[in-house]
Design an enzyme around this catalytic site. Structure first.
Site, PDB file in Angstrom:
ATOM      1  N   GLU A  37      66.274 128.402  49.742  1.00 51.04           N
ATOM      2  CA  GLU A  37      66.962 129.470  50.472  1.00 51.04           C
ATOM      3  C   GLU A  37      65.991 130.300  51.304  1.00 51.04           C
ATOM      4  O   GLU A  37      66.299 130.718  52.429  1.00 51.04           O
ATOM      5  CB  GLU A  37      67.713 130.390  49.498  1.00 51.04           C
ATOM      6  CG  GLU A  37      68.780 129.690  48.652  1.00 51.04           C
ATOM      7  CD  GLU A  37      68.259 129.236  47.294  1.00 51.04           C
ATOM      8  OE1 GLU A  37      67.110 128.735  47.226  1.00 51.04           O
ATOM      9  OE2 GLU A  37      68.982 129.379  46.299  1.00 51.04           O
ATOM     10  N   CYS A  63      68.593 132.310  42.853  1.00 52.91           N
ATOM     11  CA  CYS A  63      67.881 133.150  41.882  1.00 52.91           C
ATOM     12  C   CYS A  63      67.820 134.585  42.427  1.00 52.91           C
ATOM     13  O   CYS A  63      68.194 134.841  43.571  1.00 52.91           O
ATOM     14  CB  CYS A  63      66.478 132.592  41.659  1.00 52.91           C
ATOM     15  SG  CYS A  63      65.356 132.913  43.023  1.00 52.91           S
ATOM     16  N   CYS A  97      65.967 134.938  45.846  1.00 54.01           N
ATOM     17  CA  CYS A  97      66.735 134.409  46.973  1.00 54.01           C
ATOM     18  C   CYS A  97      67.961 135.261  47.263  1.00 54.01           C
ATOM     19  O   CYS A  97      68.317 135.486  48.419  1.00 54.01           O
ATOM     20  CB  CYS A  97      67.142 132.964  46.710  1.00 54.01           C
ATOM     21  SG  CYS A  97      65.733 131.840  46.686  1.00 54.01           S
ATOM     22  N   HIS A 145      61.279 128.685  47.721  1.00 60.00           N
ATOM     23  CA  HIS A 145      62.595 128.179  47.339  1.00 60.00           C
ATOM     24  C   HIS A 145      63.352 127.745  48.601  1.00 60.00           C
ATOM     25  O   HIS A 145      63.085 128.260  49.693  1.00 60.00           O
ATOM     26  CB  HIS A 145      63.396 129.268  46.611  1.00 60.00           C
ATOM     27  CG  HIS A 145      62.875 129.559  45.230  1.00 60.00           C
ATOM     28  ND1 HIS A 145      63.554 130.359  44.328  1.00 60.00           N
ATOM     29  CD2 HIS A 145      61.742 129.149  44.607  1.00 60.00           C
ATOM     30  CE1 HIS A 145      62.859 130.426  43.204  1.00 60.00           C
ATOM     31  NE2 HIS A 145      61.755 129.710  43.343  1.00 60.00           N
TER      32      HIS A 145
HETATM   33 ZN   LIG Z   1      65.387 131.216  44.566  1.00 61.57          ZN
END
Ligand SMILES: [Zn+2]
Length: 191
Positions: free
Chosen positions: A92, A120, A123, A90
């Site tokens: 992040e 999410c 993260c 992801h």
């Molecule tokens: Zn994430």
């Protein structure tokens, strides 16, 4: 609010467009809603641009992240899930790894993370562990859920926020460009 109440939120409520509530209990994540000032707007716009770039070049899905260190952009990146064949890549996570490498540190307590979308749970956990001092995000999770992303995304700041006890400042910026990313890139990447 009783501890654990966040975890009882139903799928229907999450998808219906509910927004994170400001939770006064200091043991819970507190989200401040704010209009963008010039500085925040500049960095969040960069994160949103990254979301578009990531989709255009086929690297991943429409999520971007920027880490700012002492008022300078340290890292600017996007979701790399498709290119790396890595479901944890992801934006992040990529940003945190690169920032730590650049600073040769495992704590990012002098850094701020700008994310195009609400992080999410994975993260949010990484943001917590890296001791970032400030999280600024644009789109609320529902904008991503609306085009097919798993609604678990909304549990990052809201659901597992009960574990959040650091001094992390969380800001949800009121900017429409961040939510437009999902409709504008819909169908241009696989979920
Ligand atoms: Zn994430």
């Amino acid at each position: 609010m009783m501890s654990g109440e966040n975890n009882t939120i139903t799928e229907t409520q999450k998808v219906s467009g509910s927004v994170p509530s400001v939770v006064p209990d200091q043991d819970h994540a507190t989200v401040e809603f704010a209009a963008a000032n010039d500085r925040d707007h500049k960095y969040l716009t960069q994160a949103v641009e990254e979301a578009y770039i990531g989709v255009e070049c086929g690297d991943g899905r429409p999520f971007g992240a920027v880490i700012v260190h002492k008022n300078e952009i340290l890292v600017s990146c996007h979701n790399m899930v498709l290119k790396y064949k890595d479901p944890t890549a992801h934006a992040e996570i990529i940003a945190i790894r690169e920032a730590c490498k650049k600073l040769n540190e495992i704590k990012l307590s002098e850094c701020e993370l700008y994310a195009s979308c609400e992080p999410c749970p994975m993260c949010f956990g990484a943001i917590h562990l890296s001791r970032l001092k400030r999280l600024v995000y644009g789109a609320k999770a529902e904008a991503a859920v609306a085009i097919g992303f798993n609604s678990i995304i909304a549990d990052g700041v809201r659901g597992i926020g009960c574990y959040h006890k650091s001094n992390l400042e969380i800001i949800k910026l009121d900017v429409s460009i961040a939510e437009q990313v999902f409709q504008n890139t819909k169908g241009k990447f696989s979920i």
